[in-house]
Motif scaffolding. Sequence first.
Motif, short mmCIF file in Angstrom:
data_model
loop_
_atom_site.label_atom_id
_atom_site.label_comp_id
_atom_site.label_asym_id
_atom_site.label_seq_id
_atom_site.Cartn_x
_atom_site.Cartn_y
_atom_site.Cartn_z
N THR A 91 2.80 -9.53 -7.24
CA THR A 91 3.29 -9.31 -8.44
C THR A 91 3.52 -7.72 -8.71
O THR A 91 2.90 -6.86 -8.33
N GLY A 92 4.62 -7.29 -9.72
CA GLY A 92 4.90 -6.07 -9.89
C GLY A 92 5.97 -6.24 -11.08
O GLY A 92 6.29 -7.09 -11.67
N PHE A 93 6.84 -4.88 -10.96
CA PHE A 93 7.65 -4.53 -12.26
C PHE A 93 9.03 -4.31 -11.71
O PHE A 93 8.87 -3.47 -10.46
N ILE A 94 9.85 -4.68 -12.33
CA ILE A 94 11.05 -4.33 -12.10
C ILE A 94 12.00 -3.79 -13.29
O ILE A 94 11.60 -4.29 -14.59
N LYS A 95 12.81 -2.56 -13.18
CA LYS A 95 13.60 -2.14 -14.26
C LYS A 95 14.96 -2.62 -14.32
O LYS A 95 15.62 -2.54 -13.10
N GLN A 140 0.81 -1.24 -0.06
CA GLN A 140 -0.07 -0.12 -0.23
C GLN A 140 0.83 1.32 -0.02
O GLN A 140 0.51 2.08 -0.62
N SER A 141 1.91 1.18 0.91
CA SER A 141 2.87 2.43 1.06
C SER A 141 3.65 2.67 -0.45
O SER A 141 3.83 3.75 -1.02
N TYR A 142 4.16 1.23 -1.19
CA TYR A 142 4.71 1.39 -2.30
C TYR A 142 3.71 1.97 -3.31
O TYR A 142 4.26 2.98 -3.98
N ASN A 143 2.46 1.63 -3.72
CA ASN A 143 1.88 2.11 -4.68
C ASN A 143 1.28 3.71 -4.54
O ASN A 143 1.27 4.17 -5.21
N SER A 144 1.24 4.12 -3.20
CA SER A 144 0.85 5.34 -2.99
C SER A 144 2.23 6.20 -3.48
O SER A 144 2.02 7.29 -3.71
N SER A 145 3.17 5.66 -3.35
CA SER A 145 4.48 6.42 -4.04
C SER A 145 4.94 6.34 -5.33
O SER A 145 5.91 7.11 -5.78
N VAL A 146 4.34 5.36 -5.96
CA VAL A 146 4.52 5.23 -7.48
C VAL A 146 4.40 6.34 -8.36
O VAL A 146 3.06 6.89 -8.01
N THR A 147 5.06 6.73 -9.18
CA THR A 147 4.80 7.74 -10.19
C THR A 147 4.73 7.34 -11.62
O THR A 147 4.41 8.35 -12.55
N SER A 197 6.86 -11.78 -10.31
CA SER A 197 6.02 -12.19 -8.92
C SER A 197 7.07 -12.23 -7.80
O SER A 197 8.33 -12.30 -8.28
N SER A 198 6.76 -12.30 -6.69
CA SER A 198 7.43 -12.39 -5.60
C SER A 198 8.17 -13.63 -5.39
O SER A 198 9.12 -13.88 -4.61
N LYS A 202 2.60 -0.13 -10.39
CA LYS A 202 2.07 -0.64 -8.93
C LYS A 202 2.35 -2.30 -8.74
O LYS A 202 2.43 -3.01 -9.95
N MET A 203 2.31 -2.52 -7.40
CA MET A 203 2.28 -3.99 -7.03
C MET A 203 0.86 -4.45 -6.86
O MET A 203 -0.03 -3.52 -6.57
#
Length: 214
Positions: A44-48, A23-30, A90-91, A34-35
């Motif tokens: 699940t989510g994204f990495i660069k 929740q904290s991560y998604n609130s900071s995503v620009t 995914s995790s 999102k995860m």
Amino acid sequence: KDVQKEREPHVYLSKEEVKEKIQSYNSSVTDKLKMTLNANGIYTGFIKVQMELCRPITVQSSQSQGRYAPSNQEAAFYLPDGCMNTLHISSTNTVREVIEALLKKFFVADNPAKFALYKRCHKEDQVYTCKLSDREHPLYLRLVAGPKTEMLSFVLREHETGEVMWEAFSIPELQNFLRILDKEENDQLQILKNRYTAYRGKLEEALRGVLKPG
């Protein structure tokens, strides 16, 4: 310059802690990457991943069958430094699986064992890097660090083995390396020839000016 950093201990999070961090991560995503937390606790989510490869890679066409096998539809070339790629994982995905997925995405025929994934952190005006073990989970590291790449970023490199272990490469790969070196040598020779041709032309022009009757 990168500074090697010791691997940090893995901290296990409870399901509630994972939920709060997501929740904290998604609130900071620009960038909208999102995860998502699933009911089974896997997220699940994204990495660069930034590509920092010193040696050429061998790429197959999408029609080629089989991996790591010689093919007439293979080509080797240098990847532009700093090339960035985004993966949805995914995790549960390990570093080894991430490397394999990244190479498969771009039809890279080279053996994944030749590559390593590093994490890069910025701290106190220094850049720290650490090679990740095959069993670590990149998405967990991304979650704990937050979405800012200044705090954590991922880099794909060749294994740092000191001297290049040429015996680890296949014959087609070595032949491709030789072709690339031949092309680079010919390009450098042409540049030198053009430079000296221009220099000779200026000298001859200056001599004609000095020897001109007058």
